[in-house]
Scaffold this active site. Structure first.
Site, PDB file in Angstrom:
ATOM      1  N   ASP A   1       0.841  -1.210   0.000  1.00 33.56           N
ATOM      2  CA  ASP A   1       0.000   0.000   0.000  1.00 33.56           C
ATOM      3  C   ASP A   1       0.874   1.258   0.000  1.00 33.56           C
ATOM      4  O   ASP A   1       2.054   1.205   0.357  1.00 33.56           O
ATOM      5  CB  ASP A   1      -0.895   0.022   1.240  1.00 33.56           C
ATOM      6  CG  ASP A   1      -1.913  -1.106   1.232  1.00 33.56           C
ATOM      7  OD1 ASP A   1      -2.178  -1.639   0.147  1.00 33.56           O
ATOM      8  OD2 ASP A   1      -2.415  -1.446   2.312  1.00 33.56           O
TER       9      ASP A   1
HETATM   10  N1  URA Z   1      -1.343  -5.850   3.857  1.00 33.31           N
HETATM   11  C1  URA Z   1      -1.810  -4.584   3.882  1.00 33.31           C
HETATM   12  O1  URA Z   1      -2.851  -4.303   4.474  1.00 33.31           O
HETATM   13  N2  URA Z   1      -1.108  -3.644   3.235  1.00 33.31           N
HETATM   14  C2  URA Z   1       0.066  -3.877   2.602  1.00 33.31           C
HETATM   15  O2  URA Z   1       0.685  -2.971   2.054  1.00 33.31           O
HETATM   16  C3  URA Z   1       0.539  -5.202   2.595  1.00 33.31           C
HETATM   17  C4  URA Z   1      -0.189  -6.175   3.231  1.00 33.31           C
END
Ligand code: URA
Length: 236
Positions: free
Chosen positions: A106
């Protein structure tokens, strides 16, 4: 999984003036080299990365690329974005236009991102069947308890997709910090797993994917995977 290899006789007919029927003779005359070794059969597989030489002329010589990058917060795990810098913007590599991401993070998640031009490798690495552990360091808003360990190990139900997450290992490091190991990568998986306990993820950092560790790689920096890491990620 869809195969990305072509049979040698088909490859030669597509990349030269010879027909498929001619290839047996070319092989018998030792005129075709595959990765610098004399071809022995029309059935030999030619992959995107096989070096193919016919009568001393190279017909294909694509280099596979495998990179580890330390993604900082505020960078998009995509190859293009109109508003924010992408992980590709952090690279200087001459083949960066060919690369794709093996397992996105993310926008505000930091840590290890793998990039490659080898689709077969990235598909296998990301497939839950390969059971490749992705390890995250997580900081949360409310205190952690043993209940989380049990629940994550049993699997959390995601109503939207109607699936239960695969067993995940949680190690509690302190009241608000833990290390979580997953073998899959559902959308916002870590945040949603903690969301089950109504606990907000304040920071998320990926430290490893299988045998590849972030180690001392600085935010924004990248490196090639080592021969050992590649051998260890050559999943069948
Ligand atoms: N899980 C999440 O919620 N975000 C990420 O970036 C990776 C795994």
């Amino acid at each position: 999984m869809k195969s990305s290899t072509t049979r040698l006789d088909r490859f030669i007919s597509q990349h030269s003036a010879f027909s498929m029927a001619d290839v047996r003779l070319l092989i018998a005359q030792g005129r075709i080299l595959l990765d610098n070794l004399t071809a022995r059969s029309i059935n030999e597989p030619v992959s995107k990365f096989t070096r193919v030489e016919l009568d001393g002329v190279c017909l294909r010589n694509a280099q596979s690329v495998y990179l580890a990058l330390h993604k900082p917060a505020g960078v998009v795990s995509a190859t293009k974005d109109s508003k924010h810098p992408t992980v590709l913007d952090l690279l200087q590599h001459p083949q960066k236009g060919e690369l794709h991401i093996a397992g996105r993070l993310d926008f505000n998640t930091t840590g290890l991102v793998l990039l490659t031009n080898d689709g077969k490798w990235s598909r296998t690495l990301s497939s839950p069947d390969a059971r490749v552990a992705k390890v995250y360091e997580v900081r949360v808003a409310r205190p952690l308890t043993g209940e989380y360990v049990t629940a994550f190990n049993a699997g959390i139900y995601f109503a939207h997709e109607s699936i239960t997450t695969l067993p995940a290992q949680l190690e509690i490091l302190s009241e608000y910090r833990c290390r979580l190991s997953l073998v899959e990568g559902k959308y916002h998986q870590v945040k949603r797993m903690f969301g089950y306990f109504d606990n907000k993820v304040l920071s998320l950092h990926r430290v490893s994917v299988g045998p590849v560790f972030l180690g001392e790689l600085q935010p924004g920096a990248s490196r090639h995977l080592t021969a050992l890491e590649l051998a260890q990620t050559a999943y069948k």
